[in-house]
Design an enzyme around this catalytic site. Structure first.
Site, PDB file in Angstrom:
ATOM      1  N   SER A  51       0.827  -1.205   0.000  1.00 25.52           N
ATOM      2  CA  SER A  51       0.000   0.000   0.000  1.00 25.52           C
ATOM      3  C   SER A  51       0.858   1.250   0.000  1.00 25.52           C
ATOM      4  O   SER A  51       1.933   1.284   0.578  1.00 25.52           O
ATOM      5  CB  SER A  51      -0.915   0.023   1.217  1.00 25.52           C
ATOM      6  OG  SER A  51      -1.640   1.237   1.215  1.00 25.52           O
ATOM      7  N   GLU A 100      -9.971   1.911   4.171  1.00 29.55           N
ATOM      8  CA  GLU A 100      -9.670   3.101   3.344  1.00 29.55           C
ATOM      9  C   GLU A 100     -10.983   3.686   2.774  1.00 29.55           C
ATOM     10  O   GLU A 100     -11.217   4.897   2.839  1.00 29.55           O
ATOM     11  CB  GLU A 100      -8.719   2.678   2.222  1.00 29.55           C
ATOM     12  CG  GLU A 100      -8.456   3.688   1.125  1.00 29.55           C
ATOM     13  CD  GLU A 100      -7.567   3.064   0.020  1.00 29.55           C
ATOM     14  OE1 GLU A 100      -6.488   2.533   0.344  1.00 29.55           O
ATOM     15  OE2 GLU A 100      -7.966   3.112  -1.162  1.00 29.55           O
ATOM     16  N   HIS A 153      -7.511  -3.520   4.729  1.00 27.52           N
ATOM     17  CA  HIS A 153      -6.931  -2.174   4.692  1.00 27.52           C
ATOM     18  C   HIS A 153      -7.723  -1.310   3.708  1.00 27.52           C
ATOM     19  O   HIS A 153      -8.093  -0.173   4.006  1.00 27.52           O
ATOM     20  CB  HIS A 153      -5.450  -2.251   4.271  1.00 27.52           C
ATOM     21  CG  HIS A 153      -4.858  -0.938   3.842  1.00 27.52           C
ATOM     22  ND1 HIS A 153      -5.127  -0.361   2.610  1.00 27.52           N
ATOM     23  CD2 HIS A 153      -4.036  -0.066   4.474  1.00 27.52           C
ATOM     24  CE1 HIS A 153      -4.495   0.801   2.521  1.00 27.52           C
ATOM     25  NE2 HIS A 153      -3.821   0.995   3.638  1.00 27.52           N
ATOM     26  N   ASN A 154      -7.989  -1.856   2.545  1.00 29.46           N
ATOM     27  CA  ASN A 154      -8.709  -1.080   1.535  1.00 29.46           C
ATOM     28  C   ASN A 154     -10.155  -0.819   1.944  1.00 29.46           C
ATOM     29  O   ASN A 154     -10.694   0.246   1.668  1.00 29.46           O
ATOM     30  CB  ASN A 154      -8.649  -1.788   0.178  1.00 29.46           C
ATOM     31  CG  ASN A 154      -7.300  -1.576  -0.504  1.00 29.46           C
ATOM     32  OD1 ASN A 154      -6.308  -1.340   0.152  1.00 29.46           O
ATOM     33  ND2 ASN A 154      -7.270  -1.659  -1.816  1.00 29.46           N
ATOM     34  N   LYS A 203      -4.511  -6.829   3.362  1.00 28.23           N
ATOM     35  CA  LYS A 203      -4.521  -5.692   2.428  1.00 28.23           C
ATOM     36  C   LYS A 203      -5.952  -5.375   1.994  1.00 28.23           C
ATOM     37  O   LYS A 203      -6.331  -4.206   1.859  1.00 28.23           O
ATOM     38  CB  LYS A 203      -3.645  -5.986   1.202  1.00 28.23           C
ATOM     39  CG  LYS A 203      -3.691  -4.902   0.119  1.00 28.23           C
ATOM     40  CD  LYS A 203      -3.234  -3.567   0.682  1.00 28.23           C
ATOM     41  CE  LYS A 203      -3.063  -2.419  -0.280  1.00 28.23           C
ATOM     42  NZ  LYS A 203      -3.893  -2.213  -1.400  1.00 28.23           N
TER      43      LYS A 203
HETATM   44  C1  6PG Z   1      -3.215   1.396  -1.594  1.00 28.31           C
HETATM   45  C2  6PG Z   1      -4.554   1.521  -2.292  1.00 28.31           C
HETATM   46  C3  6PG Z   1      -4.578   0.908  -3.643  1.00 28.31           C
HETATM   47  C4  6PG Z   1      -5.936   0.951  -4.318  1.00 28.31           C
HETATM   48  C5  6PG Z   1      -6.440   2.309  -4.600  1.00 28.31           C
HETATM   49  C6  6PG Z   1      -7.696   2.370  -5.458  1.00 28.31           C
HETATM   50  O1  6PG Z   1      -3.253   0.877  -0.508  1.00 28.31           O
HETATM   51  O2  6PG Z   1      -2.202   1.835  -2.131  1.00 28.31           O
HETATM   52  O3  6PG Z   1      -5.522   0.872  -1.519  1.00 28.31           O
HETATM   53  O4  6PG Z   1      -4.177  -0.423  -3.504  1.00 28.31           O
HETATM   54  O5  6PG Z   1      -5.834   0.295  -5.513  1.00 28.31           O
HETATM   55  O6  6PG Z   1      -6.638   3.030  -3.449  1.00 28.31           O
HETATM   56  O7  6PG Z   1      -8.764   1.673  -4.947  1.00 28.31           O
HETATM   57  P1  6PG Z   1     -10.225   1.886  -5.579  1.00 28.31           P
HETATM   58  O8  6PG Z   1     -10.049   2.111  -7.051  1.00 28.31           O
HETATM   59  O9  6PG Z   1     -10.962   0.622  -5.311  1.00 28.31           O
HETATM   60  O10 6PG Z   1     -10.783   3.088  -4.901  1.00 28.31           O
END
Ligand code: 6PG
Length: 479
Positions: A130, A192, A188-189, A185
Protein backbone atom coordinates in the site's frame (compact mmCIF):
# COMPACT_ATOMS: atom_id res chain seq x y z
CA UNK A 1 23.92 -13.41 -18.59
CA UNK A 2 25.17 -12.82 -15.04
CA UNK A 3 23.18 -14.42 -12.21
CA UNK A 4 23.71 -11.63 -9.77
CA UNK A 5 20.34 -10.02 -9.24
CA UNK A 6 19.03 -10.44 -5.70
CA UNK A 7 15.50 -9.76 -6.78
CA UNK A 8 13.55 -9.43 -10.02
CA UNK A 9 10.47 -7.45 -10.90
CA UNK A 10 8.26 -8.36 -13.85
CA UNK A 11 5.42 -6.05 -14.82
CA UNK A 12 6.82 -2.56 -15.13
CA UNK A 13 3.73 -0.36 -15.10
CA UNK A 14 4.06 2.46 -12.62
CA UNK A 15 3.80 0.36 -9.41
CA UNK A 16 6.24 -2.29 -10.64
CA UNK A 17 8.66 0.26 -12.02
CA UNK A 18 8.70 2.25 -8.80
CA UNK A 19 9.11 -0.86 -6.68
CA UNK A 20 12.05 -1.98 -8.83
CA UNK A 21 13.62 1.48 -8.45
CA UNK A 22 13.06 1.34 -4.68
CA UNK A 23 14.99 -1.96 -4.46
CA UNK A 24 17.77 -0.57 -6.66
CA UNK A 25 18.01 2.68 -4.70
CA UNK A 26 18.44 0.57 -1.58
CA UNK A 27 21.50 -1.13 -3.01
CA UNK A 28 19.99 -4.31 -4.44
CA UNK A 29 20.72 -5.54 -7.93
CA UNK A 30 17.33 -5.79 -9.61
CA UNK A 31 16.46 -7.82 -12.69
CA UNK A 32 13.67 -6.12 -14.61
CA UNK A 33 11.33 -7.58 -17.19
CA UNK A 34 8.14 -6.60 -18.96
CA UNK A 35 5.97 -8.26 -21.58
CA UNK A 36 6.60 -5.30 -23.87
CA UNK A 37 10.37 -5.01 -23.83
CA UNK A 38 10.38 -1.27 -24.61
CA UNK A 39 9.17 -0.59 -21.05
CA UNK A 40 12.19 -2.43 -19.66
CA UNK A 41 14.52 -0.41 -21.88
CA UNK A 42 12.80 2.86 -20.92
CA UNK A 43 13.21 2.11 -17.23
CA UNK A 44 16.91 1.43 -17.54
CA UNK A 45 17.44 4.44 -19.80
CA UNK A 46 15.60 6.82 -17.50
CA UNK A 47 16.54 5.48 -14.09
CA UNK A 48 19.58 3.28 -14.69
CA UNK A 49 21.76 5.76 -12.78
CA UNK A 50 19.77 5.10 -9.58
CA UNK A 51 21.26 1.63 -9.02
CA UNK A 52 22.04 -1.74 -10.55
CA UNK A 53 19.43 -3.00 -12.97
CA UNK A 54 19.71 -6.13 -15.08
CA UNK A 55 17.30 -5.74 -18.00
CA UNK A 56 15.91 -8.99 -19.41
CA UNK A 57 13.96 -9.29 -22.64
CA UNK A 58 12.76 -12.87 -22.23
CA UNK A 59 11.32 -14.80 -19.32
CA UNK A 60 14.25 -17.20 -19.56
CA UNK A 61 16.84 -14.44 -19.36
CA UNK A 62 14.97 -12.88 -16.47
CA UNK A 63 14.97 -16.09 -14.44
CA UNK A 64 18.60 -16.75 -15.34
CA UNK A 65 19.59 -13.33 -14.03
CA UNK A 66 18.41 -14.11 -10.50
CA UNK A 67 20.63 -15.55 -7.79
CA UNK A 68 19.25 -18.64 -6.05
CA UNK A 69 16.91 -19.09 -4.33
CA UNK A 70 15.22 -16.76 -6.78
CA UNK A 71 13.02 -13.92 -5.64
CA UNK A 72 10.67 -12.95 -8.40
CA UNK A 73 8.17 -10.15 -7.86
CA UNK A 74 5.18 -9.99 -10.17
CA UNK A 75 3.41 -6.65 -10.47
CA UNK A 76 0.62 -7.28 -12.95
CA UNK A 77 -3.16 -6.90 -12.85
CA UNK A 78 -4.97 -9.11 -10.36
CA UNK A 79 -6.94 -12.06 -11.76
CA UNK A 80 -6.22 -13.81 -15.05
CA UNK A 81 -3.08 -11.77 -15.91
CA UNK A 82 -1.48 -12.93 -12.63
CA UNK A 83 -2.26 -16.58 -13.41
CA UNK A 84 -0.85 -16.13 -16.92
CA UNK A 85 2.45 -14.75 -15.58
CA UNK A 86 2.70 -17.56 -13.01
CA UNK A 87 2.12 -20.12 -15.75
CA UNK A 88 4.87 -18.54 -17.79
CA UNK A 89 7.47 -18.42 -15.02
CA UNK A 90 6.74 -21.39 -12.75
CA UNK A 91 8.13 -24.01 -15.18
CA UNK A 92 11.41 -22.08 -15.27
CA UNK A 93 11.85 -22.07 -11.49
CA UNK A 94 13.42 -24.58 -9.10
CA UNK A 95 12.54 -25.81 -5.61
CA UNK A 96 13.01 -23.13 -2.97
CA UNK A 97 12.44 -20.22 -5.37
CA UNK A 98 9.89 -17.56 -4.45
CA UNK A 99 7.20 -15.81 -6.45
CA UNK A 100 6.00 -12.64 -4.77
CA UNK A 101 2.66 -11.31 -6.00
CA UNK A 102 2.52 -7.61 -5.12
CA UNK A 103 -0.83 -6.90 -6.78
CA UNK A 104 -4.23 -6.49 -5.15
CA UNK A 105 -5.15 -10.17 -5.55
CA UNK A 106 -8.17 -11.75 -3.91
CA UNK A 107 -6.87 -13.77 -0.97
CA UNK A 108 -8.78 -16.88 -2.11
CA UNK A 109 -6.81 -16.79 -5.39
CA UNK A 110 -3.64 -16.37 -3.38
CA UNK A 111 -4.51 -19.43 -1.27
CA UNK A 112 -5.09 -21.46 -4.44
CA UNK A 113 -1.87 -20.31 -6.10
CA UNK A 114 0.12 -20.95 -2.92
CA UNK A 115 -1.26 -24.48 -2.71
CA UNK A 116 -0.56 -25.24 -6.36
CA UNK A 117 2.98 -23.88 -6.32
CA UNK A 118 3.79 -25.60 -3.02
CA UNK A 119 3.50 -28.90 -4.93
CA UNK A 120 6.47 -27.71 -6.96
CA UNK A 121 8.27 -26.56 -3.79
CA UNK A 122 7.94 -22.97 -4.94
CA UNK A 123 7.04 -20.42 -2.28
CA UNK A 124 4.19 -18.20 -3.35
CA UNK A 125 4.13 -15.01 -1.31
CA UNK A 126 0.91 -13.02 -1.78
CA UNK A 127 1.90 -9.56 -0.63
CA UNK A 128 -0.24 -6.52 0.01
CA UNK A 129 1.55 -3.32 -0.91
CA UNK A 130 0.00 0.00 0.00
CA UNK A 131 0.98 3.57 -0.64
CA UNK A 132 0.26 4.14 -4.30
CA UNK A 133 2.98 5.14 -6.76
CA UNK A 134 4.84 7.34 -4.30
CA UNK A 135 4.79 4.67 -1.62
CA UNK A 136 6.16 2.05 -4.00
CA UNK A 137 9.09 4.34 -4.74
CA UNK A 138 9.84 5.90 -1.36
CA UNK A 139 8.60 3.25 1.04
CA UNK A 140 5.27 1.42 1.10
CA UNK A 141 3.57 -0.49 3.87
CA UNK A 142 4.07 -4.15 2.98
CA UNK A 143 1.86 -7.07 4.03
CA UNK A 144 3.43 -10.38 2.95
CA UNK A 145 1.77 -13.74 3.49
CA UNK A 146 3.28 -17.08 2.48
CA UNK A 147 5.61 -19.44 4.31
CA UNK A 148 7.79 -18.35 7.26
CA UNK A 149 10.85 -19.64 5.32
CA UNK A 150 10.13 -17.25 2.48
CA UNK A 151 9.93 -14.41 4.97
CA UNK A 152 13.33 -15.36 6.40
CA UNK A 153 14.76 -14.76 2.95
CA UNK A 154 12.64 -11.80 1.89
CA UNK A 155 12.00 -10.02 5.17
CA UNK A 156 15.31 -8.13 5.43
CA UNK A 157 14.93 -6.80 1.88
CA UNK A 158 11.32 -5.79 2.42
CA UNK A 159 12.23 -4.12 5.69
CA UNK A 160 14.83 -2.08 3.87
CA UNK A 161 12.51 -0.78 1.15
CA UNK A 162 9.44 -0.30 3.36
CA UNK A 163 8.23 2.89 4.98
CA UNK A 164 9.41 3.50 8.53
CA UNK A 165 7.01 4.56 11.28
CA UNK A 166 7.80 7.62 13.40
CA UNK A 167 9.67 5.39 15.90
CA UNK A 168 11.77 3.97 13.07
CA UNK A 169 10.06 0.56 12.92
CA UNK A 170 9.78 -0.82 9.37
CA UNK A 171 6.22 -1.02 8.08
CA UNK A 172 6.35 -4.71 7.16
CA UNK A 173 5.75 -7.95 9.02
CA UNK A 174 5.11 -11.56 8.12
CA UNK A 175 1.32 -11.32 8.35
CA UNK A 176 0.70 -15.08 8.30
CA UNK A 177 0.68 -18.09 5.95
CA UNK A 178 -0.78 -18.37 2.43
CA UNK A 179 -3.39 -15.65 1.76
CA UNK A 180 -3.07 -13.76 5.06
CA UNK A 181 -1.18 -10.84 3.52
CA UNK A 182 -3.70 -10.23 0.76
CA UNK A 183 -6.57 -10.65 3.22
CA UNK A 184 -5.13 -7.94 5.45
CA UNK A 185 -4.52 -5.69 2.43
CA UNK A 186 -8.15 -6.22 1.40
CA UNK A 187 -9.37 -5.09 4.83
CA UNK A 188 -6.93 -2.17 4.69
CA UNK A 189 -8.71 -1.08 1.53
CA UNK A 190 -12.14 -1.58 3.12
CA UNK A 191 -11.07 0.69 5.96
CA UNK A 192 -9.67 3.10 3.34
CA UNK A 193 -13.14 3.27 1.73
CA UNK A 194 -14.76 3.89 5.13
CA UNK A 195 -12.25 6.60 6.07
CA UNK A 196 -12.84 8.34 2.75
CA UNK A 197 -16.62 8.12 3.10
CA UNK A 198 -16.54 9.55 6.63
CA UNK A 199 -14.30 12.40 5.50
CA UNK A 200 -16.71 13.01 2.61
CA UNK A 201 -19.64 13.19 4.99
CA UNK A 202 -17.78 15.62 7.26
CA UNK A 203 -17.07 17.80 4.21
CA UNK A 204 -20.71 17.73 3.10
CA UNK A 205 -21.93 18.67 6.57
CA UNK A 206 -19.46 21.54 6.84
CA UNK A 207 -20.60 22.76 3.48
CA UNK A 208 -24.38 22.23 3.60
CA UNK A 209 -25.15 22.61 7.30
CA UNK A 210 -22.43 25.04 8.41
CA UNK A 211 -22.24 26.91 5.10
CA UNK A 212 -18.44 26.87 4.71
CA UNK A 213 -16.72 27.13 1.31
CA UNK A 214 -14.36 24.38 0.09
CA UNK A 215 -11.36 26.63 0.83
CA UNK A 216 -12.59 27.23 4.38
CA UNK A 217 -13.21 23.50 4.83
CA UNK A 218 -9.66 22.83 3.63
CA UNK A 219 -8.43 25.04 6.48
CA UNK A 220 -10.61 23.19 8.97
CA UNK A 221 -9.14 19.88 7.79
CA UNK A 222 -5.64 21.34 8.10
CA UNK A 223 -6.38 22.21 11.72
CA UNK A 224 -7.81 18.75 12.36
CA UNK A 225 -4.67 17.28 10.88
CA UNK A 226 -2.63 18.76 13.73
CA UNK A 227 -4.67 16.78 16.29
CA UNK A 228 -5.84 13.22 16.83
CA UNK A 229 -7.14 12.95 13.24
CA UNK A 230 -3.60 13.49 11.90
CA UNK A 231 -3.48 11.25 8.82
CA UNK A 232 -2.55 11.08 5.16
CA UNK A 233 -6.18 11.06 4.02
CA UNK A 234 -7.07 14.21 6.01
CA UNK A 235 -3.93 15.89 4.68
CA UNK A 236 -4.72 15.17 1.02
CA UNK A 237 -8.38 16.11 1.56
CA UNK A 238 -7.24 19.64 2.44
CA UNK A 239 -5.12 19.69 -0.71
CA UNK A 240 -7.99 18.56 -2.93
CA UNK A 241 -10.46 20.99 -1.35
CA UNK A 242 -8.20 24.01 -1.69
CA UNK A 243 -7.39 23.25 -5.33
CA UNK A 244 -8.97 25.62 -7.86
CA UNK A 245 -9.81 24.47 -11.38
CA UNK A 246 -7.64 26.40 -13.82
CA UNK A 247 -10.19 26.28 -16.65
CA UNK A 248 -13.16 27.69 -14.73
CA UNK A 249 -11.73 29.32 -11.61
CA UNK A 250 -14.17 27.21 -9.58
CA UNK A 251 -13.23 24.96 -6.66
CA UNK A 252 -11.89 21.75 -8.22
CA UNK A 253 -14.31 19.66 -6.15
CA UNK A 254 -17.23 21.41 -7.88
CA UNK A 255 -16.12 20.53 -11.40
CA UNK A 256 -15.53 16.81 -10.78
CA UNK A 257 -18.44 14.46 -11.52
CA UNK A 258 -19.81 13.16 -8.24
CA UNK A 259 -19.72 9.47 -9.17
CA UNK A 260 -17.15 7.50 -7.19
CA UNK A 261 -15.53 4.49 -8.77
CA UNK A 262 -13.89 1.44 -7.29
CA UNK A 263 -11.69 -1.39 -8.37
CA UNK A 264 -13.30 -3.83 -6.00
CA UNK A 265 -11.21 -4.43 -2.88
CA UNK A 266 -13.71 -2.55 -0.67
CA UNK A 267 -16.50 -4.66 -2.12
CA UNK A 268 -14.54 -7.84 -1.39
CA UNK A 269 -14.08 -6.72 2.21
CA UNK A 270 -17.84 -6.59 2.62
CA UNK A 271 -18.51 -9.81 0.69
CA UNK A 272 -16.05 -11.72 2.85
CA UNK A 273 -17.37 -10.11 6.02
CA UNK A 274 -20.84 -11.37 5.09
CA UNK A 275 -19.43 -14.89 4.70
CA UNK A 276 -17.60 -14.66 8.01
CA UNK A 277 -20.64 -13.14 9.76
CA UNK A 278 -18.75 -10.01 10.80
CA UNK A 279 -20.76 -6.76 10.93
CA UNK A 280 -18.73 -4.24 8.93
CA UNK A 281 -21.66 -1.87 8.47
CA UNK A 282 -19.50 1.27 8.17
CA UNK A 283 -17.37 -0.25 5.42
CA UNK A 284 -20.50 -1.56 3.70
CA UNK A 285 -22.09 1.90 3.73
CA UNK A 286 -18.95 3.30 2.15
CA UNK A 287 -19.14 0.74 -0.66
CA UNK A 288 -22.87 1.36 -1.15
CA UNK A 289 -22.36 5.13 -1.12
CA UNK A 290 -19.97 4.75 -4.06
CA UNK A 291 -22.40 2.56 -5.97
CA UNK A 292 -25.34 4.89 -5.23
CA UNK A 293 -23.35 7.84 -6.51
CA UNK A 294 -22.88 6.03 -9.82
CA UNK A 295 -26.60 5.44 -10.44
CA UNK A 296 -26.96 8.61 -12.43
CA UNK A 297 -30.38 7.87 -13.94
CA UNK A 298 -31.84 6.86 -10.60
CA UNK A 299 -30.51 10.03 -9.05
CA UNK A 300 -31.92 12.18 -11.88
CA UNK A 301 -35.30 10.53 -11.45
CA UNK A 302 -35.23 11.21 -7.70
CA UNK A 303 -34.17 14.86 -7.76
CA UNK A 304 -37.72 16.17 -7.31
CA UNK A 305 -38.41 14.18 -4.12
CA UNK A 306 -39.38 16.25 -1.10
CA UNK A 307 -36.73 17.22 1.43
CA UNK A 308 -36.76 19.18 4.69
CA UNK A 309 -36.86 22.96 4.76
CA UNK A 310 -34.41 23.66 7.54
CA UNK A 311 -32.19 26.74 7.19
CA UNK A 312 -28.41 26.35 7.35
CA UNK A 313 -26.69 27.46 10.55
CA UNK A 314 -25.77 31.06 11.14
CA UNK A 315 -22.15 32.14 11.13
CA UNK A 316 -21.98 32.23 14.92
CA UNK A 317 -23.00 28.57 15.25
CA UNK A 318 -20.84 27.25 12.43
CA UNK A 319 -17.55 27.02 14.33
CA UNK A 320 -19.13 25.09 17.22
CA UNK A 321 -20.75 22.76 14.69
CA UNK A 322 -17.38 22.14 13.02
CA UNK A 323 -15.99 21.05 16.40
CA UNK A 324 -18.89 18.63 16.76
CA UNK A 325 -18.24 17.21 13.30
CA UNK A 326 -14.64 16.54 14.36
CA UNK A 327 -15.96 14.54 17.32
CA UNK A 328 -18.41 12.63 15.11
CA UNK A 329 -15.71 11.89 12.55
CA UNK A 330 -13.29 10.64 15.17
CA UNK A 331 -15.86 8.45 16.91
CA UNK A 332 -17.04 6.99 13.58
CA UNK A 333 -13.44 6.33 12.60
CA UNK A 334 -12.89 4.34 15.79
CA UNK A 335 -15.92 2.23 14.82
CA UNK A 336 -14.63 1.62 11.25
CA UNK A 337 -11.32 0.35 12.57
CA UNK A 338 -13.11 -1.71 15.21
CA UNK A 339 -15.07 -3.41 12.42
CA UNK A 340 -12.03 -3.86 10.18
CA UNK A 341 -9.92 -5.40 12.95
CA UNK A 342 -12.83 -7.66 13.86
CA UNK A 343 -12.83 -8.94 10.28
CA UNK A 344 -9.08 -9.58 10.39
CA UNK A 345 -9.46 -11.48 13.66
CA UNK A 346 -12.31 -13.54 12.18
CA UNK A 347 -10.32 -14.30 9.01
CA UNK A 348 -7.34 -15.28 11.13
CA UNK A 349 -9.50 -17.71 13.15
CA UNK A 350 -11.17 -19.15 10.08
CA UNK A 351 -7.92 -19.84 8.23
CA UNK A 352 -5.59 -20.44 11.22
CA UNK A 353 -3.36 -17.52 10.34
CA UNK A 354 -2.55 -16.44 13.88
CA UNK A 355 -2.40 -12.77 12.87
CA UNK A 356 -0.98 -10.36 15.43
CA UNK A 357 -3.44 -7.42 15.34
CA UNK A 358 -1.02 -5.08 17.12
CA UNK A 359 1.56 -5.77 14.42
CA UNK A 360 -0.95 -4.94 11.71
CA UNK A 361 -1.73 -1.60 13.36
CA UNK A 362 2.00 -1.05 13.65
CA UNK A 363 2.80 -1.63 9.95
CA UNK A 364 -0.07 0.63 8.89
CA UNK A 365 1.47 3.57 10.76
CA UNK A 366 3.60 4.54 7.77
CA UNK A 367 3.60 4.26 3.99
CA UNK A 368 0.01 3.15 3.39
CA UNK A 369 -3.04 5.14 2.38
CA UNK A 370 -4.67 4.88 5.81
CA UNK A 371 -1.50 5.84 7.70
CA UNK A 372 -2.45 7.90 10.72
CA UNK A 373 -1.22 8.88 14.17
CA UNK A 374 -4.29 7.05 15.48
CA UNK A 375 -2.85 3.66 14.45
CA UNK A 376 -0.19 3.99 17.10
CA UNK A 377 -3.00 4.07 19.65
CA UNK A 378 -4.52 0.92 18.16
CA UNK A 379 -1.12 -0.76 18.34
CA UNK A 380 -0.87 0.22 22.01
CA UNK A 381 -4.35 -1.15 22.71
CA UNK A 382 -3.51 -4.57 21.20
CA UNK A 383 -0.02 -4.61 22.71
CA UNK A 384 -1.57 -4.05 26.13
CA UNK A 385 -4.10 -6.82 25.53
CA UNK A 386 -3.68 -9.12 22.52
CA UNK A 387 -7.10 -10.74 23.07
CA UNK A 388 -9.01 -7.46 23.22
CA UNK A 389 -12.58 -8.45 22.21
CA UNK A 390 -12.95 -5.20 20.26
CA UNK A 391 -11.24 -1.84 20.04
CA UNK A 392 -14.26 -0.40 21.80
CA UNK A 393 -13.32 -2.47 24.85
CA UNK A 394 -10.07 -0.56 25.16
CA UNK A 395 -10.43 1.96 28.00
CA UNK A 396 -8.86 4.86 26.14
CA UNK A 397 -11.06 4.46 23.05
CA UNK A 398 -14.15 3.88 25.20
CA UNK A 399 -13.46 7.09 27.09
CA UNK A 400 -12.90 9.05 23.91
CA UNK A 401 -16.17 7.85 22.47
CA UNK A 402 -17.91 8.63 25.74
CA UNK A 403 -16.63 12.19 25.44
CA UNK A 404 -17.63 12.42 21.76
CA UNK A 405 -21.01 10.78 21.80
CA UNK A 406 -23.22 13.79 22.59
CA UNK A 407 -21.71 15.73 19.71
CA UNK A 408 -21.86 12.66 17.46
CA UNK A 409 -25.60 12.40 18.10
CA UNK A 410 -26.12 16.15 17.62
CA UNK A 411 -24.35 16.03 14.27
CA UNK A 412 -26.64 13.22 13.11
CA UNK A 413 -29.69 15.15 14.29
CA UNK A 414 -28.53 18.19 12.31
CA UNK A 415 -27.82 16.02 9.27
CA UNK A 416 -31.26 14.44 9.44
CA UNK A 417 -32.98 17.77 9.98
CA UNK A 418 -31.15 19.25 7.02
CA UNK A 419 -31.48 16.17 4.80
CA UNK A 420 -27.73 15.61 4.38
CA UNK A 421 -26.99 11.90 3.82
CA UNK A 422 -24.55 10.59 6.41
CA UNK A 423 -24.73 6.79 6.09
CA UNK A 424 -21.22 6.27 7.47
CA UNK A 425 -21.71 8.35 10.63
CA UNK A 426 -25.16 6.84 11.17
CA UNK A 427 -24.05 3.23 10.67
CA UNK A 428 -21.15 3.76 13.06
CA UNK A 429 -23.39 5.16 15.76
CA UNK A 430 -25.98 2.40 15.26
CA UNK A 431 -23.20 -0.20 15.63
CA UNK A 432 -22.02 1.45 18.83
CA UNK A 433 -25.54 1.68 20.27
CA UNK A 434 -26.34 -1.91 19.26
CA UNK A 435 -23.21 -3.28 20.90
CA UNK A 436 -23.86 -1.51 24.16
CA UNK A 437 -27.61 -2.29 24.25
CA UNK A 438 -28.91 -4.39 27.12
CA UNK A 439 -31.57 -5.99 24.90
CA UNK A 440 -31.83 -6.09 21.12
CA UNK A 441 -34.96 -6.68 19.02
CA UNK A 442 -33.23 -9.88 17.88
CA UNK A 443 -35.48 -11.56 20.48
CA UNK A 444 -38.49 -10.44 18.46
CA UNK A 445 -36.83 -11.63 15.24
CA UNK A 446 -36.45 -15.06 16.82
CA UNK A 447 -40.12 -15.04 17.82
CA UNK A 448 -41.17 -14.17 14.27
CA UNK A 449 -38.94 -16.89 12.82
CA UNK A 450 -40.41 -19.40 15.18
CA UNK A 451 -43.95 -18.24 14.31
CA UNK A 452 -43.70 -18.59 10.53
CA UNK A 453 -41.15 -21.34 10.20
CA UNK A 454 -40.83 -23.20 13.50
CA UNK A 455 -37.19 -22.16 13.46
CA UNK A 456 -37.01 -22.41 17.28
CA UNK A 457 -35.45 -20.06 19.84
CA UNK A 458 -33.39 -20.22 22.99
CA UNK A 459 -34.64 -18.85 26.31
CA UNK A 460 -32.91 -16.45 28.67
CA UNK A 461 -33.70 -18.60 31.71
CA UNK A 462 -33.11 -22.20 30.58
CA UNK A 463 -30.79 -24.20 28.33
CA UNK A 464 -32.11 -25.81 25.14
CA UNK A 465 -34.08 -24.96 22.00
CA UNK A 466 -37.80 -24.32 22.12
CA UNK A 467 -40.77 -23.92 19.84
CA UNK A 468 -44.17 -22.40 20.61
CA UNK A 469 -47.21 -24.06 19.03
CA UNK A 470 -48.37 -20.80 17.45
CA UNK A 471 -51.14 -22.39 15.39
CA UNK A 472 -52.40 -24.45 18.32
CA UNK A 473 -52.75 -23.77 22.01
CA UNK A 474 -49.51 -21.71 22.11
CA UNK A 475 -47.91 -23.98 24.63
CA UNK A 476 -44.16 -24.37 24.45
CA UNK A 477 -42.38 -27.56 23.45
CA UNK A 478 -38.75 -28.54 23.58
CA UNK A 479 -37.34 -28.62 20.07
C1 6PG B 1 -3.21 1.40 -1.59
C2 6PG B 1 -4.55 1.52 -2.29
C3 6PG B 1 -4.58 0.91 -3.64
C4 6PG B 1 -5.94 0.95 -4.32
C5 6PG B 1 -6.44 2.31 -4.60
C6 6PG B 1 -7.70 2.37 -5.46
O1 6PG B 1 -3.25 0.88 -0.51
O2 6PG B 1 -2.20 1.83 -2.13
O3 6PG B 1 -5.52 0.87 -1.52
O4 6PG B 1 -4.18 -0.42 -3.50
O5 6PG B 1 -5.83 0.30 -5.51
O6 6PG B 1 -6.64 3.03 -3.45
O7 6PG B 1 -8.76 1.67 -4.95
P1 6PG B 1 -10.22 1.89 -5.58
O8 6PG B 1 -10.05 2.11 -7.05
O9 6PG B 1 -10.96 0.62 -5.31
O10 6PG B 1 -10.78 3.09 -4.90
Amino acid sequence: MSTTAQIGVTGLAVMGRNLARNFARNGYTVAVHNRTASRTRDLVEEFGHEGDFVPAETAKDFVAALERPRRLVIMVKAGAPTDAVIEEFAPLLEPGDMIIDGGNAHFADTRRRERELREQDIHFVGTGISGGEEGALHGPSIMPGGSPESYDSLGPMLEKISAKAADGAPCVTHVGPDGAGHFVKMVHNGIEYADMQLIGEAYQLLRDVAGYTPAQIADIFRTWNTGRLDSYLIEITAEVLSHVDAATGKPFVDVVQDQAEQKGTGRWTVQIALDLGVPVSGIAEAVFARSLSGHQELREASRGLAGPKAAPLGESEAAAFADRVEQALYASKIVSYTQGFHEIAAGSDEYDWNIDLGKIASIWRGGCIIRAAFLDRIREAYDARADLPSLLSDDTFAQEIAAAQDDWREVLIAATRQGVPTPGFAAALAYYDALRAERLPAALTQGQRDFFGAHTYRRTDREGSFHTLWGGDRSEVTA
